[in-house]
Design a protein around this motif. Structure first.
Motif, PDB file in Angstrom:
ATOM      1  N   ASP A   1      11.750 -33.955  10.113  1.00  0.00           N
ATOM      2  CA  ASP A   1      12.330 -33.387   8.899  1.00  0.00           C
ATOM      3  C   ASP A   1      11.542 -33.824   7.668  1.00  0.00           C
ATOM      4  O   ASP A   1      11.262 -33.020   6.783  1.00  0.00           O
TER       5      ASP A   1
ATOM      6  N   VAL B   1       8.229 -32.030   7.530  1.00  0.00           N
ATOM      7  CA  VAL B   1       8.449 -30.635   7.094  1.00  0.00           C
ATOM      8  C   VAL B   1       8.746 -30.601   5.594  1.00  0.00           C
ATOM      9  O   VAL B   1       8.181 -29.795   4.846  1.00  0.00           O
TER      10      VAL B   1
ATOM     11  N   LEU C   1       6.475 -28.806   2.813  1.00  0.00           N
ATOM     12  CA  LEU C   1       6.998 -27.684   2.019  1.00  0.00           C
ATOM     13  C   LEU C   1       6.931 -27.982   0.521  1.00  0.00           C
ATOM     14  O   LEU C   1       6.665 -27.090  -0.284  1.00  0.00           O
TER      15      LEU C   1
ATOM     16  N   SER D   1      13.058 -16.964  -5.692  1.00  0.00           N
ATOM     17  CA  SER D   1      13.754 -18.126  -5.138  1.00  0.00           C
ATOM     18  C   SER D   1      13.177 -19.456  -5.606  1.00  0.00           C
ATOM     19  O   SER D   1      13.905 -20.369  -5.964  1.00  0.00           O
TER      20      SER D   1
ATOM     21  N   ASP E   1      24.704 -29.663   1.069  1.00  0.00           N
ATOM     22  CA  ASP E   1      25.024 -29.564   2.484  1.00  0.00           C
ATOM     23  C   ASP E   1      25.394 -30.969   2.973  1.00  0.00           C
ATOM     24  O   ASP E   1      24.808 -31.960   2.534  1.00  0.00           O
TER      25      ASP E   1
ATOM     26  N   PHE F   1      24.735 -32.536   5.501  1.00  0.00           N
ATOM     27  CA  PHE F   1      23.682 -33.265   6.212  1.00  0.00           C
ATOM     28  C   PHE F   1      22.426 -33.465   5.368  1.00  0.00           C
ATOM     29  O   PHE F   1      21.436 -33.977   5.850  1.00  0.00           O
TER      30      PHE F   1
ATOM     31  N   TYR G   1      18.932 -34.870   6.553  1.00  0.00           N
ATOM     32  CA  TYR G   1      17.887 -33.864   6.742  1.00  0.00           C
ATOM     33  C   TYR G   1      17.522 -33.260   5.384  1.00  0.00           C
ATOM     34  O   TYR G   1      18.189 -32.360   4.897  1.00  0.00           O
TER      35      TYR G   1
ATOM     36  N   SER H   1      15.043 -31.419   4.523  1.00  0.00           N
ATOM     37  CA  SER H   1      14.493 -30.055   4.517  1.00  0.00           C
ATOM     38  C   SER H   1      15.583 -28.992   4.414  1.00  0.00           C
ATOM     39  O   SER H   1      15.273 -27.813   4.200  1.00  0.00           O
ATOM     40  N   LEU H   2      16.838 -29.388   4.553  1.00  0.00           N
ATOM     41  CA  LEU H   2      17.931 -28.424   4.376  1.00  0.00           C
ATOM     42  C   LEU H   2      17.879 -27.759   2.997  1.00  0.00           C
ATOM     43  O   LEU H   2      18.357 -26.649   2.817  1.00  0.00           O
TER      44      LEU H   2
ATOM     45  N   TYR I   1      15.437 -26.504   1.712  1.00  0.00           N
ATOM     46  CA  TYR I   1      14.568 -25.333   1.807  1.00  0.00           C
ATOM     47  C   TYR I   1      15.157 -24.248   2.697  1.00  0.00           C
ATOM     48  O   TYR I   1      14.459 -23.304   3.065  1.00  0.00           O
ATOM     49  N   ASN I   2      16.443 -24.400   3.028  1.00  0.00           N
ATOM     50  CA  ASN I   2      17.088 -23.440   3.915  1.00  0.00           C
ATOM     51  C   ASN I   2      16.916 -21.998   3.401  1.00  0.00           C
ATOM     52  O   ASN I   2      17.239 -21.702   2.254  1.00  0.00           O
ATOM     53  N   ARG I   3      16.387 -21.167   4.247  1.00  0.00           N
ATOM     54  CA  ARG I   3      16.199 -19.725   4.006  1.00  0.00           C
ATOM     55  C   ARG I   3      15.244 -19.386   2.858  1.00  0.00           C
ATOM     56  O   ARG I   3      15.288 -18.297   2.316  1.00  0.00           O
ATOM     57  N   THR I   4      14.404 -20.365   2.466  1.00  0.00           N
ATOM     58  CA  THR I   4      13.432 -20.044   1.412  1.00  0.00           C
ATOM     59  C   THR I   4      12.001 -20.111   1.938  1.00  0.00           C
ATOM     60  O   THR I   4      11.064 -19.738   1.229  1.00  0.00           O
ATOM     61  N   VAL I   5      11.860 -20.595   3.168  1.00  0.00           N
ATOM     62  CA  VAL I   5      10.518 -20.872   3.695  1.00  0.00           C
ATOM     63  C   VAL I   5       9.621 -19.639   3.686  1.00  0.00           C
ATOM     64  O   VAL I   5       8.472 -19.698   3.219  1.00  0.00           O
ATOM     65  N   LEU I   6      10.154 -18.516   4.192  1.00  0.00           N
ATOM     66  CA  LEU I   6       9.313 -17.309   4.266  1.00  0.00           C
ATOM     67  C   LEU I   6       8.876 -16.859   2.876  1.00  0.00           C
ATOM     68  O   LEU I   6       7.721 -16.481   2.684  1.00  0.00           O
TER      69      LEU I   6
ATOM     70  N   ASN J   1      22.586 -14.607  10.026  1.00  0.00           N
ATOM     71  CA  ASN J   1      21.603 -14.021   9.107  1.00  0.00           C
ATOM     72  C   ASN J   1      21.705 -12.499   9.138  1.00  0.00           C
ATOM     73  O   ASN J   1      21.720 -11.856   8.100  1.00  0.00           O
TER      74      ASN J   1
ATOM     75  N   ASN K   1      14.595 -11.271   1.099  1.00  0.00           N
ATOM     76  CA  ASN K   1      14.580 -12.575   1.738  1.00  0.00           C
ATOM     77  C   ASN K   1      15.492 -12.576   2.965  1.00  0.00           C
ATOM     78  O   ASN K   1      15.152 -13.105   4.023  1.00  0.00           O
TER      79      ASN K   1
ATOM     80  N   THR L   1      13.928 -10.357   5.844  1.00  0.00           N
ATOM     81  CA  THR L   1      12.754 -10.958   6.513  1.00  0.00           C
ATOM     82  C   THR L   1      13.187 -12.156   7.359  1.00  0.00           C
ATOM     83  O   THR L   1      12.708 -12.331   8.475  1.00  0.00           O
ATOM     84  N   ASN L   2      14.115 -12.946   6.839  1.00  0.00           N
ATOM     85  CA  ASN L   2      14.625 -14.066   7.634  1.00  0.00           C
ATOM     86  C   ASN L   2      15.285 -13.554   8.902  1.00  0.00           C
ATOM     87  O   ASN L   2      15.088 -14.101   9.989  1.00  0.00           O
TER      88      ASN L   2
ATOM     89  N   MET M   1      15.299 -28.257  13.692  1.00  0.00           N
ATOM     90  CA  MET M   1      14.494 -27.902  12.510  1.00  0.00           C
ATOM     91  C   MET M   1      14.651 -26.422  12.162  1.00  0.00           C
ATOM     92  O   MET M   1      14.783 -26.062  10.988  1.00  0.00           O
TER      93      MET M   1
ATOM     94  N   ILE N   1      17.214 -24.600  12.841  1.00  0.00           N
ATOM     95  CA  ILE N   1      18.564 -24.430  12.291  1.00  0.00           C
ATOM     96  C   ILE N   1      18.571 -24.843  10.816  1.00  0.00           C
ATOM     97  O   ILE N   1      19.063 -24.124   9.950  1.00  0.00           O
ATOM     98  N   ASN N   2      17.988 -26.006  10.521  1.00  0.00           N
ATOM     99  CA  ASN N   2      17.972 -26.492   9.131  1.00  0.00           C
ATOM    100  C   ASN N   2      17.295 -25.508   8.179  1.00  0.00           C
ATOM    101  O   ASN N   2      17.757 -25.298   7.068  1.00  0.00           O
ATOM    102  N   LEU N   3      16.206 -24.931   8.640  1.00  0.00           N
ATOM    103  CA  LEU N   3      15.432 -24.085   7.737  1.00  0.00           C
ATOM    104  C   LEU N   3      15.945 -22.652   7.641  1.00  0.00           C
ATOM    105  O   LEU N   3      15.680 -21.967   6.667  1.00  0.00           O
ATOM    106  N   PHE N   4      16.700 -22.215   8.654  1.00  0.00           N
ATOM    107  CA  PHE N   4      17.069 -20.787   8.655  1.00  0.00           C
ATOM    108  C   PHE N   4      18.548 -20.495   8.808  1.00  0.00           C
ATOM    109  O   PHE N   4      18.936 -19.338   8.828  1.00  0.00           O
ATOM    110  N   TYR N   5      19.399 -21.509   8.937  1.00  0.00           N
ATOM    111  CA  TYR N   5      20.805 -21.188   9.201  1.00  0.00           C
ATOM    112  C   TYR N   5      21.410 -20.468   7.994  1.00  0.00           C
ATOM    113  O   TYR N   5      20.975 -20.628   6.861  1.00  0.00           O
TER     114      TYR N   5
END
Lengths: 311, 472
Positions: A24, A27, A31, A43, A151, A153, A157, A159-160, A162-167, B211, B408, B411-412, B455, B457-461
């Motif tokens: 984590d 990552v 990021l 975002s 969150d 956690f 963690y 990196s949470l 960055y949840n759903r912003t990575v792409l 998602n 967003n 794509t996710n 990982m 899950i953390n990045l995409f949940y």
């Protein structure tokens, strides 16, 4: 269960926790490195852009898409930025105002929709989009924790955030949509024929709205407005609240009550909801709450005069 | 309590630890399971616990009475007691308002406007699942396929066992009850398999399904606003949403049970890789489809009474199967479509139609998928009118660019869906079952796989929605 099995379970869980904790962090820091170079996109990029600019600005606009789409800050000041964004309410805006530099003279224009200020169930969840800065900016962390919007956690963690912003980050890192150096944060709407037709249909089928008659300002709004007043008074900033135009606002009571509350709190509030009422053209609008590029230019020009009068 | 909630993350390790500490005393261990199952259920609404307790008590007594009855008549009498009680609760709580509204609508058509007959009833979570579970117990004893238990704790635990209490799998007494009454042994392979299945189930639910839900919910909120390609895209995505949502739930349930030393039957076996609808129903919600086959289709006479009765039985089974999902005409239509196609497949099989097309039988995959997708339109729509609007819109063939909305989000969704599909394709090609995937993993492999899944899950949940099947 024998000792060997207990040992196995403990070992598995411990190793999973250690490995995930370490991964984590790898990552998260990776990021951070990438996202720090991203200045485009709604975002992360716009937020990074604002953080870089904020100390040098003398005029900043905050609020929802109605702030973002309806007010061109460059008409008012060359040294300005519009930090409005879709779906954002007060907790997001207030946190970003609080990170403005101390003692620097700045004008802060904050869009408020009275309807939203009277929402009972608003918990400040729009602050969650600042999660990427949770472990990097103590003030943002404090605000998120205060509203209990982190969150559960996130302390373990990181990196949470960055949840759903990575792409979005990777996309804008590799292929930025625009040159951010020429971007003032204002996103005008150039209305398409299809959007015009949809809006015409909406107006054709417009029904009367049942207006609220109980007006209790949301606690989070109340607290933030008091805090912002104090912060701006102490730090040489002029705070002006405003409500941008609506096509046909059927409920007036909420605006009147809100105006009164703002007056009682000693805040400057400009209610522009009915600005286009007397001279309304279909071309000014994309929908009932968002102005077209044309409408936004006219509105901003008028707003500029008002600001001069206030100053 | 939801599997994907913080409460469950606290609840389960506590139960798990005490459970294995009590391993030497089966009664205490079962009592713990019963108590924890009731806490698990009461977290949602404690008042409805009484329904489970009453239902358990009636079936416990009915089972013993059916078994002890000397005459067929008496056996039948006790079976009817069980059927009336269970189906009575289900009818009142799940179907009363539906029938009352349908009756009023019908009367309105004849110009008579009756008073509002509907009641303000809350649908108890899991009622359809535990009702079918207890019914299978009484019917199996009636058919002399199973002996009743005389241990009240075991039986009550069987009915309310928390991993499968609110959304299945619908476990038969013949599989679960003997396991409850026998000492459980901790197996490292089961622990490994359970951990991996829970994590993959979580990924399927909170990453893939949740998602996708964002896009599907937007479009299906008002289908009249969108063009053909948008509705088609939303429907295809819904097919994957519901699969990953429910398969994910089943994975977590099966994995959780495995950690406690119980083996549940498989509930999903890559259903979209099916060459016919008949095959699809052997792979989709297996515990329900086999329940319907064994207790409804066969009870109606199955295929033993001639071809016409077979078709009738298939239609009735699928219509009632549809209605089991919810008290709405949309579910009846959904069941009806499946009934018609299953009957057609039976007919084609009877004339050996497929023998003529052996070389192109792979076309069965897209054809079956297409039929399933079409039927999902009814399953997802709020009402029949919306379903017909969606179908009409699709067949307008306006395939210009679809509405994308939040770029967003879409794509996710596509990224995580691709990961889920590639994983399923891997299982399909290697002929692997997720139930046993982790069993042979080394400790290092468990740690690495867990790390990757956590990982992701953390990045995409996505923020948790209820499991779709909770409403049934």
């Amino acid at each position: 269960m024998n000792l060997k099995n207990i040992e196995y379970i403990v070992k598995t869980i411990t190793l999973v926790l250690i490995f995930t904790y370490l991964t984590d962090k790898v990552v998260f820091f990776s990021l951070n490195k990438i996202s720090d170079k991203v200045f485009t996109g709604q975002s992360i990029g716009k937020l990074n852009h604002y953080i870089v600019l904020k100390d040098s600005l003398d005029f900043v606009v905050f609020g929802s898409s109605r702030a973002n789409r309806n007010l061109n800050p460059e008409i008012i000041s060359k040294n300005s930025f519009n930090m409005g964004a879709d779906g954002r309410k007060l907790s997001f805006a207030a946190t970003l105002i609080k990170i403005l530099p101390r003692k620097k003279e700045q004008t802060v224009l904050l869009h408020i929709d009275p309807e939203k200020a009277y929402l009972k169930n608003y918990k400040g969840d729009d602050i969650q989009v600042l999660g990427t800065k949770y472990h990097r900016n103590p003030l943002i962390k404090n605000e998120i924790d205060k509203l209990e919007q982190a969150d559960r956690f996130q302390k373990f963690y990181w990196s949470l955030g960055y949840n759903r912003t990575v792409l979005g980050i990777i996309k804008n890192y590799l292929h930025p949509n625009y040159n951010y150096k020429n971007y003032s944060g204002f996103d005008p709407i150039f209305v398409t024929e299809n959007q015009k037709n949809i809006f015409k249909n909406i107006l054709k089928n417009e029904a009367s709205v049942k207006c609220e008659n109980v007006f209790v300002i949301n606690e989070i709004y109340k607290n933030y407005l008091s805090e912002l007043k104090l912060f701006c008074d102490q730090n040489n900033k002029k705070l002006i609240l405003f409500t941008s135009p609506k096509y046909n606002d059927q409920c007036k009571e909420d605006n009147l009550k809100f105006s009164q509350t703002m007056e009682n709190m000693g805040l400057t509030y400009l209610d522009m909801t009915d600005y286009f009422k007397k001279n309304n053209l279909f071309e000014y609008w994309k929908d009932k709450i968002h102005l077209s590029n044309y409408g936004a230019e006219i509105f901003t020009e008028e707003f500029k005069q008002l600001l001069i009068e206030i100053k | 309590m939801l599997f994907n909630s913080f409460e469950f993350l606290i609840f389960f390790p506590i139960v798990f630890t005490i459970y294995w500490v009590l391993n030497k005393d089966l009664t205490k261990q079962n009592l713990l399971l019963l108590l924890s199952s009731y806490i698990f259920y009461a977290w949602w609404d404690w008042r409805f616990l009484s329904l489970i307790i009453i239902s358990s008590f009636i079936d416990f007594r009915a089972g013993i009475k059916i078994f002890a009855s000397k005459t067929k008549r008496e056996r039948k009498k006790w079976l009817i007691v069980s059927l009336v009680a269970n189906l009575g609760f289900l009818s009142i709580f799940k179907y009363y308002n539906f029938f009352a509204e349908s009756f009023s609508d019908l009367m309105n058509r004849f110009g008579w406007q009756p008073n509002d007959l509907t009641l303000n009833i809350i649908l108890p979570v899991g009622i359809s699942f535990y009702t079918f579970q207890t019914l299978s117990y009484s019917i199996d004893i009636y058919r002399k396929q199973f002996k009743p238990t005389y241990n009240v704790v075991s039986f009550f635990t069987y009915v309310s066992f928390f991993p499968q209490l609110v959304a299945g799998p619908i476990e038969r007494a013949s599989n679960l009850l003997p396991q409850i009454e026998k000492k459980r042994i901790f197996k490292k392979e089961w622990f490994n398999a359970g951990v991996i299945q829970i994590l993959i189930g979580l990924f399927r639910k909170i990453v893939i399904a949740d998602n996708i839900a964002g896009y599907v919910d937007t479009i299906y909120a008002d289908v009249s606003l969108y063009n053909s390609s948008t509705i088609l895209l939303a429907t295809v995505l819904y097919a994957f949403q519901i699969y990953f949502d429910f398969a994910g739930y089943s994975d977590i349930a099966i994995g959780t049970a495995k950690l406690l030393g119980f083996k549940f039957n498989q509930n999903f076996n890559l259903p979209y890789f099916s060459k016919s609808l008949t095959e699809f129903w052997r792979k989709w919600h297996i515990s329900l489809s086999f329940w319907l086959r064994d207790y409804l289709y066969i009870s109606l006479g199955g295929n033993r009474k001639g071809i016409k009765i077979t078709y009738r039985n298939l239609m009735l089974t699928m219509l009632l199967g549809g209605l089991w999902h919810g008290a709405n005409w949309t579910f009846l239509f959904w069941g009806g479509i499946h009934g018609v196609v299953l009957s057609l497949e039976k007919f084609l099989k009877s004339i050996r139609f497929s023998n003529k097309f052996k070389t192109v039988d792979f076309l069965g995959y897209p054809l079956t998928f297409g039929i399933v997708i079409f039927s999902w339109i009814f399953f997802r729509s709020q009402d029949l009118n919306s379903a017909f609007v969606a179908i009409k819109k699709i067949f307008q063939f306006n395939f210009s660019a679809p509405f994308i909305g939040d770029i967003n989000l879409i794509t996710n969704s596509i990224l995580v869906l691709s990961i889920g599909l590639i994983f399923d394709l891997y299982l399909f090609n290697k002929n692997l079952s997720l139930e046993n995937l982790g069993a042979k993993f080394s400790l290092l492999k468990i740690v690495i796989v867990s790390c990757i899944v956590i990982m992701l899950i953390n990045l995409f949940y996505s923020s948790s929605n209820n499991f779709i099947y909770f409403q049934f």
